[in-house]
Enzyme design. Sequence first.
Site, PDB file in Angstrom:
ATOM      1  N   ASP A  80      -4.272  -6.828   5.208  1.00  0.00           N
ATOM      2  CA  ASP A  80      -5.205  -7.748   5.877  1.00  0.00           C
ATOM      3  C   ASP A  80      -5.072  -9.166   5.329  1.00  0.00           C
ATOM      4  O   ASP A  80      -5.363 -10.133   6.021  1.00  0.00           O
ATOM      5  CB  ASP A  80      -6.643  -7.257   5.683  1.00  0.00           C
ATOM      6  CG  ASP A  80      -6.916  -6.017   6.527  1.00  0.00           C
ATOM      7  OD1 ASP A  80      -6.356  -5.937   7.649  1.00  0.00           O
ATOM      8  OD2 ASP A  80      -7.661  -5.126   6.074  1.00  0.00           O
ATOM      9  N   ASN A 124       0.850  -1.201   0.000  1.00  0.00           N
ATOM     10  CA  ASN A 124       0.000   0.000   0.000  1.00  0.00           C
ATOM     11  C   ASN A 124       0.881   1.244   0.000  1.00  0.00           C
ATOM     12  O   ASN A 124       2.103   1.146  -0.039  1.00  0.00           O
ATOM     13  CB  ASN A 124      -0.948  -0.029   1.208  1.00  0.00           C
ATOM     14  CG  ASN A 124      -0.168  -0.110   2.506  1.00  0.00           C
ATOM     15  OD1 ASN A 124       0.550   0.806   2.862  1.00  0.00           O
ATOM     16  ND2 ASN A 124      -0.288  -1.237   3.203  1.00  0.00           N
ATOM     17  N   LYS A 161       9.238 -16.823 -10.622  1.00  0.00           N
ATOM     18  CA  LYS A 161       8.418 -15.724 -11.139  1.00  0.00           C
ATOM     19  C   LYS A 161       7.201 -16.280 -11.886  1.00  0.00           C
ATOM     20  O   LYS A 161       7.341 -17.182 -12.731  1.00  0.00           O
ATOM     21  CB  LYS A 161       9.281 -14.881 -12.086  1.00  0.00           C
ATOM     22  CG  LYS A 161       8.581 -13.663 -12.608  1.00  0.00           C
ATOM     23  CD  LYS A 161       9.474 -12.887 -13.558  1.00  0.00           C
ATOM     24  CE  LYS A 161       8.649 -11.818 -14.253  1.00  0.00           C
ATOM     25  NZ  LYS A 161       9.341 -11.260 -15.397  1.00  0.00           N
ATOM     26  N   ILE A 163      -2.146  -7.789  14.087  1.00  0.00           N
ATOM     27  CA  ILE A 163      -1.047  -7.525  15.031  1.00  0.00           C
ATOM     28  C   ILE A 163      -1.547  -6.785  16.270  1.00  0.00           C
ATOM     29  O   ILE A 163      -1.335  -7.217  17.407  1.00  0.00           O
ATOM     30  CB  ILE A 163       0.065  -6.697  14.344  1.00  0.00           C
ATOM     31  CG1 ILE A 163       0.589  -7.457  13.134  1.00  0.00           C
ATOM     32  CG2 ILE A 163       1.182  -6.354  15.326  1.00  0.00           C
ATOM     33  CD1 ILE A 163       1.446  -6.632  12.197  1.00  0.00           C
ATOM     34  N   VAL A 164      -2.240  -5.663  16.044  1.00  0.00           N
ATOM     35  CA  VAL A 164      -2.623  -4.829  17.201  1.00  0.00           C
ATOM     36  C   VAL A 164      -3.640  -5.557  18.085  1.00  0.00           C
ATOM     37  O   VAL A 164      -3.593  -5.449  19.315  1.00  0.00           O
ATOM     38  CB  VAL A 164      -3.100  -3.424  16.748  1.00  0.00           C
ATOM     39  CG1 VAL A 164      -4.480  -3.437  16.134  1.00  0.00           C
ATOM     40  CG2 VAL A 164      -3.033  -2.439  17.903  1.00  0.00           C
ATOM     41  N   PRO A 187      -2.573 -12.421  10.347  1.00  0.00           N
ATOM     42  CA  PRO A 187      -2.894 -12.208  11.764  1.00  0.00           C
ATOM     43  C   PRO A 187      -3.082 -10.710  12.013  1.00  0.00           C
ATOM     44  O   PRO A 187      -2.465  -9.889  11.341  1.00  0.00           O
ATOM     45  CB  PRO A 187      -1.647 -12.718  12.493  1.00  0.00           C
ATOM     46  CG  PRO A 187      -0.560 -12.692  11.467  1.00  0.00           C
ATOM     47  CD  PRO A 187      -1.209 -12.900  10.133  1.00  0.00           C
TER      48      PRO A 187
END
Length: 406
Positions: free
Chosen positions: A282, A213, A292, A310-311, A308
């Site tokens: 996510d 991102n 490749k 994390i926070v 997973p």
Amino acid sequence: MLQLANKRILLGISGGIAAYKSAELVRILTKAGANVRVVMTQGAKEFITPLTLQALSGNPVHHTLLDEEAEAGMGHIELARWADLILIAPATADLIAKLAAGMGDELLTTLVLASKAPLFLAPAMNQQMWAAATTQQNLRTLADLKGDDFALFGPDSGVQACGDVGPGRMLEPTDIASLLAQRFQPGLLTGCKVVITAGPTREALDPVRYISNHSSGKMGYALAQAAVDAGAQVTLISGPVRIPAPDRVTLVNTISAQDMLEASLATMGNCDLFIASAAVADYRPANVAEQKIKKAGDEIQLTLTKNPDIVATIANHQQRPATVVGFAAETTDVDGYARGKLASKNLDMIVANDVSRSDIGFNSDDNAVTLYSREGHQDFERMSKTLLATKLIQTFAERLRNLREH
Ligand code: PMT
């Protein structure tokens, strides 16, 4: 002595018998969390070796003005700018005279001339030299020139190395260190351990491609800087970004969400404040191709599997930090989604970011956010990420203080 945590102290040592006490001073300052760099005059080296001070400070010792190798590392102007404060202990009568005259005859005097940092002297000399009108005049000159940025620590009075009795003995290292600490207010996060995630994650598809991102890391890095400035011990867990880490943080580089989770779990012990500003993917490709992926057909199907959280893992951990803060990057219904994540991830606070705007959020130098907690919310209008980080850190520190007091 927590006030000295993260302080950059340039410790000058001039040539007097009290120089042997400087080794103990370095040890005390370093133990208090300060980053100490020692600069010795040529005379000081007759009393104590640079090697001893290097071992105790953990940094190279500087003693020569015209040293090509040292200048190639941290040059004298860089060193002068680096210092938050300059402490000279012992400060001999000769050195004080040179400072008052504005001389730059060797490295230490040059650094004092080239630095705007406050100057503190712990004098050490024979009692007659201390009483001499010229020494007293030199000290008045320095006090007049530097104003509030100048202080004398001592000297002490008593039996001197030369057998005389009177004022001129250097204060004990513990006294010098506590006088120095008293000059500084403890930072809002002094004594706190803060872990911050920042930047994007990269989820590999094959050896040359990944899903990611637009996070630049600017928001998280600004938070790390603000937390360090507030006196915290900071670990910055960063995804791949192109900006330099602030000084005085422990940087842990990560690539994927799984790496970032592992680094977070490994560093969260005794953490007081965990801030998740990273833009974590996510989902990740269910399978990472070993070679490749070759072009074939008009369409290609990717299967993604959930990463997973994390926070949420940290916020639900048995050793949960006292305060866990998340961020929410949303393009629609910012308020609703942010409140939802505050509850579902078991957070204490969440910083909601409207990333549909191009003037704030991802990769911009500015941001505008709303901070939600279970008690209410607070708007922060558009401002630089640096200033916003300072304000957010103040708010988090206040919460930690309230928790401690109640
Ligand atoms: O890096 P910059 O260019 O300065 O941009 C700043 C920012 C826009 C990235 C930042 O301000 C921000 O909003 N960060 C959070 C981005 C995000 O991933 O938001 P989210 O709503 O998807 O995630 C909610 C929270 O859960 C976040 O704290 C996130 O770190 C965390 N999370 C999400 C997914 C996951 N698998 N693990 C997580 O810990």
